[in-house]
Design a protein around this motif. Sequence first.
Motif, short mmCIF file in Angstrom:
data_model
loop_
_atom_site.label_atom_id
_atom_site.label_comp_id
_atom_site.label_asym_id
_atom_site.label_seq_id
_atom_site.Cartn_x
_atom_site.Cartn_y
_atom_site.Cartn_z
N HIS A 91 0.87 -1.18 0.00
CA HIS A 91 0.00 0.00 0.00
C HIS A 91 0.91 1.23 0.00
N VAL A 94 1.38 3.07 3.45
CA VAL A 94 1.65 2.28 4.65
C VAL A 94 3.16 2.05 4.77
N ALA A 121 1.46 -5.53 3.42
CA ALA A 121 1.93 -6.68 4.19
C ALA A 121 0.97 -6.96 5.35
N GLN A 163 9.49 -3.53 9.77
CA GLN A 163 10.88 -3.16 9.48
C GLN A 163 11.85 -3.78 10.48
N ALA A 203 5.36 -12.60 3.98
CA ALA A 203 4.38 -13.03 2.97
C ALA A 203 5.10 -13.45 1.71
N THR A 231 8.43 -9.17 9.23
CA THR A 231 7.52 -8.46 10.13
C THR A 231 7.29 -9.39 11.32
C1 LIG Z 1 9.11 0.24 3.64
S1 LIG Z 1 7.93 -0.84 4.35
C2 LIG Z 1 6.83 -1.02 2.99
C3 LIG Z 1 5.48 -1.57 3.37
C4 LIG Z 1 4.51 -1.65 2.20
N1 LIG Z 1 4.20 -0.33 1.71
C5 LIG Z 1 3.22 -2.37 2.55
O1 LIG Z 1 2.14 -1.76 2.42
O2 LIG Z 1 3.27 -3.54 2.93
C6 LIG Z 1 8.83 -2.35 4.42
C7 LIG Z 1 8.36 -3.26 5.54
O3 LIG Z 1 7.11 -3.85 5.18
C8 LIG Z 1 7.04 -5.16 5.67
N2 LIG Z 1 7.01 -6.09 4.53
C9 LIG Z 1 7.35 -5.83 3.25
N3 LIG Z 1 7.21 -6.94 2.50
C10 LIG Z 1 6.77 -7.91 3.32
C11 LIG Z 1 6.45 -9.27 3.15
N4 LIG Z 1 6.59 -9.88 1.96
N5 LIG Z 1 6.02 -9.96 4.23
C12 LIG Z 1 5.91 -9.38 5.45
N6 LIG Z 1 6.20 -8.10 5.67
C13 LIG Z 1 6.63 -7.37 4.62
C14 LIG Z 1 8.33 -5.40 6.48
O4 LIG Z 1 8.07 -5.08 7.84
C15 LIG Z 1 9.28 -4.43 5.83
O5 LIG Z 1 10.34 -4.06 6.67
#
Ligand SMILES: C[S@@+](CC[C@H](N)C(=O)[O-])C[C@H]1O[C@@H](n2cnc3c(N)ncnc32)[C@H](O)[C@@H]1O
Length: 255
Positions: A91, A94, A121, A163, A203, A231
């Motif tokens: 998203h 997010v 996520a 993160q 995921a 996560t």
């Molecule tokens: C910069 S943020 C981006 C989040 C993204 N915009 C969302 O809506 O999921 C990156 C963080 O999202 C989470 N994340 C991203 N990809 C993921 C996945 N495949 N499974 C679980 N958590 C994930 C982790 O906590 C990661 O450190």
Amino acid sequence: MGSLAVVGSGIRPTQLTPECRSAIVAADIVLYVVADSVTAATIEGIAVESVDLGRLYAPDQNRRLTYATMVDRVFEEVDAGRHVCVVFYGHPGVFVDPGPEMMRRATSGGVKTIMLPGISAADALYADLGLDPGRDGIQMFSATDFLLRRRDIDDSVPLVLWQMGAIGQERGATEPERKYLGVLAERLAEIYLPGHRIVMYEAARIVGYPPSLDNGTVETLTGMPLTRASTLFIPPARTVDVDAGVAEQLGLVDD
Ligand SMILES: C[S@@+](CC[C@H](N)C(=O)[O-])C[C@H]1O[C@@H](n2cnc3c(N)ncnc32)[C@H](O)[C@@H]1O
């Protein structure tokens, strides 16, 4: 005058929604930050012109500087009067520092702008872990923010820490950072009893693959598998009784 659409592409390639796809197709130029090569190829295949903003990440550069450069690059195009679409994986609003900043800058400049949601996520976690935030609520923080602000935690409510692979990190590294997992474990041990279950979650980013779910406890956290996409999920430690007085006020008492 140009316009700006900030859209999400989901966690895996099949999660690009029809409305986000339409925004990509309709734009004069698409600038993107995505986490898998199939989504990148899809964008490049359907966009009139595309730019991979992910290339701006540099291992030795502060991420805030990278985000500012991304915002400036997007506004070079918007200010030139083009219809611009920016794609972030998941998203776009997010845990995406530059997304909301782009929206703010566009709105304050009177540029027509829209954000379109993507599957984040968090949505994937609800599905893979069978977690309904409507049951006990939900608490979510970046792991770094949780530590820095010593967030007050209600241990009857599920806790999700984002993160996990970038705790205390300001640079655009590609490898997960394990150095401060011990600091997090110490803080969690102040909240949860020894042996309390935790789940390191990722995921699937490839269609048809299962999610990665590693069970552990606060004491085993420092040795758990970790990636930049990890996560952490911590289930509630207790249930909370209904307040009888309020139940009566609301007429929710059985006769
Ligand atoms: C910069 S943020 C981006 C989040 C993204 N915009 C969302 O809506 O999921 C990156 C963080 O999202 C989470 N994340 C991203 N990809 C993921 C996945 N495949 N499974 C679980 N958590 C994930 C982790 O906590 C990661 O450190």
